[in-house]
Scaffold this motif. Structure first.
Motif, PDB file in Angstrom:
ATOM      1  N   GLU A 108      10.559   1.100  12.162  1.00 52.63           N
ATOM      2  CA  GLU A 108      11.070  -0.207  12.525  1.00 52.63           C
ATOM      3  C   GLU A 108      12.589  -0.139  12.580  1.00 52.63           C
ATOM      4  O   GLU A 108      13.264  -0.476  11.625  1.00 52.63           O
ATOM      5  CB  GLU A 108      10.613  -1.267  11.517  1.00 52.63           C
ATOM      6  CG  GLU A 108       9.143  -1.576  11.585  1.00 52.63           C
ATOM      7  CD  GLU A 108       8.754  -2.288  12.873  1.00 52.63           C
ATOM      8  OE1 GLU A 108       9.553  -3.092  13.387  1.00 52.63           O
ATOM      9  OE2 GLU A 108       7.653  -2.030  13.357  1.00 52.63           O
TER      10      GLU A 108
ATOM     11  N   LEU B 117      15.139  -4.866  14.963  1.00 52.93           N
ATOM     12  CA  LEU B 117      14.620  -6.134  14.478  1.00 52.93           C
ATOM     13  C   LEU B 117      15.425  -7.269  15.074  1.00 52.93           C
ATOM     14  O   LEU B 117      16.609  -7.138  15.342  1.00 52.93           O
ATOM     15  CB  LEU B 117      14.698  -6.216  12.953  1.00 52.93           C
ATOM     16  CG  LEU B 117      13.856  -5.212  12.174  1.00 52.93           C
ATOM     17  CD1 LEU B 117      14.166  -5.310  10.693  1.00 52.93           C
ATOM     18  CD2 LEU B 117      12.376  -5.433  12.430  1.00 52.93           C
TER      19      LEU B 117
ATOM     20  N   SER C 211       9.727  -8.392  14.108  1.00 53.45           N
ATOM     21  CA  SER C 211       9.640  -6.993  14.529  1.00 53.45           C
ATOM     22  C   SER C 211       9.304  -6.882  16.005  1.00 53.45           C
ATOM     23  O   SER C 211       8.740  -7.782  16.617  1.00 53.45           O
ATOM     24  CB  SER C 211       8.597  -6.260  13.692  1.00 53.45           C
ATOM     25  OG  SER C 211       7.331  -6.846  13.873  1.00 53.45           O
TER      26      SER C 211
END
Length: 181
Positions: A106, A109, A119
């Motif tokens: 990830e 963001l 996300s």
């Protein structure tokens, strides 16, 4: 500058921390933050990135395997980017969607000033926003389009912030964009 202006600027780091509650002031004090739609330059490259459009809805998703385009079933926050190469040589470009899917990390963001962090969302292998052609390189003087889709529970109601790693464009560091409501 808002609320005492020079006093906030003179206070240095303490002002930056206090300003984090006011997104526009925070972005003006933070180094390397572009306020959309202004472009940001990628360090170590002649490439600029600009956020050209932001909306909440159901974008058309192209499934290349089925050769079919349909609206997404779930509304998402869509951020359209323009990536321009002002250099004299081709600039590498890897979509942030593809990099995230491949790495499983990830890295990207969408932050809401008055809410959660959202996300990046993917609709599966071979699926991408319609009209986006991720190039392997951007020719000198050319501009490529990319779109990032973020999973949000509801339409964002506050200022937004998007941070993108520059490695996707052959650069270093990251780009941060403040998107006023």
């Amino acid at each position: 500058l808002l609320c005492g202006g020079a006093g906030w600027l003179a206070a240095g780091t303490a002002a930056k921390e206090a300003a984090r509650t006011i997104p526009v002031l925070a972005s003006l004090l933070d180094e390397g933050v572009a306020v959309a739609p202004a472009p940001a330059r990628v360090r170590g490259s002649h490439v600029t990135v600009a956020i050209t459009d932001v909306w909440f809805g159901r974008p058309d998703i192209r499934n290349t395997t089925l050769d079919k385009t349909e609206p997404a079933q779930t509304p998402v926050c869509c951020v359209r980017l323009a990536i321009a190469n002002a250099g004299k040589a081709p600039a590498p470009f890897a979509s942030w969607r593809e990099t995230q899917k491949a790495s499983g990390q990830e890295k990207i963001l969408l932050r809401e000033a008055a809410g959660p962090t959202n996300s990046l969302v993917s609709f599966g292998p071979g699926c991408e926003p319609a009209g986006i052609q991720p190039p392997a390189a951007i020719a000198p003087g050319e501009t490529a389009q990319d779109m990032l889709l973020f999973l949000c529970k509801a339409k964002p109601e506050s200022d937004l912030e998007v941070t993108l790693p520059c490695e996707n464009l052959g650069g270093k560091g990251q780009l941060t964009f403040h998107i006023p409501r």
